[in-house]
Design an enzyme around this catalytic site. Structure first.
Site, PDB file in Angstrom:
ATOM      1  N   ARG A  93      19.769 -87.141  -8.592  1.00  0.00           N
ATOM      2  CA  ARG A  93      19.026 -85.915  -8.871  1.00  0.00           C
ATOM      3  C   ARG A  93      19.661 -84.745  -8.121  1.00  0.00           C
ATOM      4  NH1 ARG A  93      12.578 -84.407  -7.785  1.00  0.00           N
ATOM      5  NH2 ARG A  93      12.815 -82.206  -8.331  1.00  0.00           N
ATOM      6  N   ASN A 147      10.811 -88.946 -16.020  1.00  0.00           N
ATOM      7  CA  ASN A 147      11.506 -87.729 -16.443  1.00  0.00           C
ATOM      8  C   ASN A 147      12.943 -88.030 -16.864  1.00  0.00           C
ATOM      9  OD1 ASN A 147       9.637 -85.616 -16.293  1.00  0.00           O
ATOM     10  ND2 ASN A 147       9.793 -85.536 -14.068  1.00  0.00           N
ATOM     11  N   CYS A 170       3.107 -86.446 -19.524  1.00  0.00           N
ATOM     12  CA  CYS A 170       3.481 -85.715 -18.313  1.00  0.00           C
ATOM     13  C   CYS A 170       2.215 -85.111 -17.721  1.00  0.00           C
ATOM     14  CB  CYS A 170       4.486 -84.619 -18.666  1.00  0.00           C
ATOM     15  SG  CYS A 170       4.915 -83.535 -17.280  1.00  0.00           S
ATOM     16  N   ASP A 171       2.136 -85.071 -16.409  1.00  0.00           N
ATOM     17  CA  ASP A 171       0.925 -84.555 -15.777  1.00  0.00           C
ATOM     18  C   ASP A 171       0.938 -83.042 -15.571  1.00  0.00           C
ATOM     19  OD1 ASP A 171       2.793 -84.379 -13.760  1.00  0.00           O
ATOM     20  OD2 ASP A 171       1.506 -85.206 -12.205  1.00  0.00           O
ATOM     21  N   HIS A 200       7.323 -79.845 -20.461  1.00  0.00           N
ATOM     22  CA  HIS A 200       7.739 -78.815 -19.496  1.00  0.00           C
ATOM     23  C   HIS A 200       8.124 -77.506 -20.180  1.00  0.00           C
ATOM     24  CE1 HIS A 200       8.686 -81.593 -15.805  1.00  0.00           C
ATOM     25  NE2 HIS A 200       7.446 -81.670 -16.224  1.00  0.00           N
ATOM     26  N   TYR A 263       6.930 -74.447 -15.831  1.00  0.00           N
ATOM     27  CA  TYR A 263       8.366 -74.612 -16.065  1.00  0.00           C
ATOM     28  C   TYR A 263       8.921 -73.585 -17.047  1.00  0.00           C
ATOM     29  CZ  TYR A 263       8.620 -79.093 -13.569  1.00  0.00           C
ATOM     30  OH  TYR A 263       8.598 -80.060 -12.605  1.00  0.00           O
ATOM     31  N   ARG A 283      15.491 -78.581  -5.000  1.00  0.00           N
ATOM     32  CA  ARG A 283      14.232 -79.321  -4.876  1.00  0.00           C
ATOM     33  C   ARG A 283      14.472 -80.780  -4.514  1.00  0.00           C
ATOM     34  NH1 ARG A 283       9.912 -78.146  -9.344  1.00  0.00           N
ATOM     35  NH2 ARG A 283       9.746 -76.221  -8.141  1.00  0.00           N
TER      36      ARG A 283
END
Length: 441
Positions: A93, A147, A170-171, A200, A263, A283
């Site tokens: 990531r 994701n 997705c939350d 998103h 997003y 992040r």
């Protein structure tokens, strides 16, 4: 009441601790017979599992709890499998975010070049995982929130077209609803949203009061204009999340029709966002320094003491609670409403039917029933069709091993939007990912 068997894939995730606590807290609402954690990294999963051993012995002693790296042991006999896989781990990531930013483009977990890099890895690992699951648990519900959910959903739609027990979710839309309830000073369960978009990348057209039917969106606009916008769990969030939620105010100033998903800022202001991100501390770095450190420190402290005692964290975990509520809706056939990722098939009338869109659905024992949105305005349609096309081309590239299709996907993505830069990014990410990607020719 029936008790259910649940497996969490990604048992070593920093989100798993919230699930363990939530299962203990919600044991009367969603009773479990068996809970298994599964991860390919035994060392990472072990402290989470040891925490679970201690907590459940005190708080849920009748629960059969275990953790394993054996897929047969993990999946056999399961009713629900919660998928929170992170293909490549946080180190990859970090590469997804750093490499694009080094070229002046947004590097983000789900958006832009970083999201597409992660998507290629996730498609490969998710498809392999679903084949394992169906070998040992042919009838289990797979609740996938790995994701980047939109790209994964598109790949699973193609690879498993007849599997009606894979649910992609997705939350983040619910996080926006809960954050709106904090703003309004009401219970989030009293809000009835209308939403359209992609994962998103969407907007709330209305937020109704379930009791009175009043559309509260005008009030939300005025409050955000005056006070800004915070996540519902702001006190637990790292700074980058506070910045992301805070940017809702800017988006509403420029595009006041609808309440945006947080997003959306990446897509609407890509140059501004890229210029305000630190290419050396993204992040991913924040997660490793923050949440990662906090979670494993908490595990280490409880393992050292050998007991939980009065240290049980009573703070609710919205992410875990939502996913457990999703399983409840299916198990108990409640037809409760959730914002889910589903094949369009007319839900958004002027988008292609095979797009994987995010809309409000009623959810019960037979799966989701999407609620029709109708036609969306040209501005939003143009944005979403561009992104759907980029995602579909990327999944084409995955299945066809096509460099050409991957280059098209990167070029079309709004956060890249330049063929020469797209080629540089694609080549750099191919090198960084190695055999975690399919070979592109």
């Amino acid at each position: 009441m029936k008790k259910y068997n649940v497996c969490i894939v990604g048992g070593g995730s920093t989100y798993t601790l919230g699930f363990l606590k939530s299962f203990a807290r919600m044991q009367n609402e969603f009773p479990l017979n068996k809970l298994v954690l599964f991860d390919i990294d035994a060392d990472r999963q072990k402290p989470i599992g040891q925490y679970g051993d201690i907590m459940f012995a005190e708080r849920y002693p009748e629960l059969d709890f275990s953790y394993t790296t054996d897929p047969k042991e993990a999946y056999e006999g399961m009713d629900f499998i919660f998928m929170q896989m992170r293909a490549g781990g946080l180190k990859m990531r970090q590469q997804d975010e750093h490499i694009p930013l080094s070229m002046g483009k947004i590097g983000q977990e789900t958006c832009g070049a970083g999201g597409m890099a992660y998507g290629m890895r996730s498609c490969k690992d998710m498809i392999a995982a679903i084949y394992d699951i169906r070998k040992y648990a042919p009838d289990a519900w797979v609740l996938n929130y790995s994701n980047p959910a939109a790209i994964v959903a598109e790949a699973l739609r193609r690879e498993f077209p007849n599997d009606t027990r894979i649910l992609n979710i997705c939350d983040q839309p619910e996080n926006v609803v809960r954050s709106t309830s904090r703003l309004l000073g009401c219970n989030w369960e009293d809000l009835d949203p209308v939403y359209f978009g992609l994962n998103h990348y969407g907007w709330f057209t209305h937020i109704y009061d379930r009791k009175t039917g009043e559309d509260l969106l005008p009030k939300v606009r005025e409050i955000v204009k005056e006070k800004g916008f915070l996540p519902q769990d702001a006190e637990q969030r790292d700074q980058s999340w506070l910045d992301t939620y805070g940017f809702v105010k800017t988006m509403l100033e420029d595009f006041p029709d609808y309440l945006p998903n947080t997003y959306d800022g990446y897509y609407l202001y890509p140059e501004y966002k890229a210029s305000h991100l630190d290419p050396n501390f993204t992040r991913a770095d924040e997660v490793m320094a923050g949440r990662e450190s906090r979670v494993f420190k908490e595990c280490a402290e409880i393992i050292k003491e050998g007991k939980l005692g009065d240290k049980f964290d009573a703070i609710s975990d919205a992410h875990a609670e939502m996913m457990i509520k999703v399983a409840e809706a299916i198990a108990f056939n409640t037809n409760e409403r959730f914002i889910l990722i589903v094949e369009n098939n007319g839900a958004i009338c002027n988008m292609q039917d095979d797009a994987m869109v995010e809309v409000v659905c009623e959810l019960g024992i037979n799966g989701p029933r999407p609620m029709r949105v109708g036609n969306i305005d040209q501005f939003y349609l143009g944005l979403l069709v561009q992104q759907v096309s980029a995602e579909k081309l990327l999944v084409d590239a995955f299945f066809e091993h096509s460099y050409k299709k991957a280059l098209m996907a990167f070029t079309l993505n709004r956060l890249v939007n330049d063929a020469k830069v797209a080629r540089k990014l694609l080549d750099a990410l191919i090198e960084a990912n190695g055999d975690m990607w399919p070979e592109l020719k």
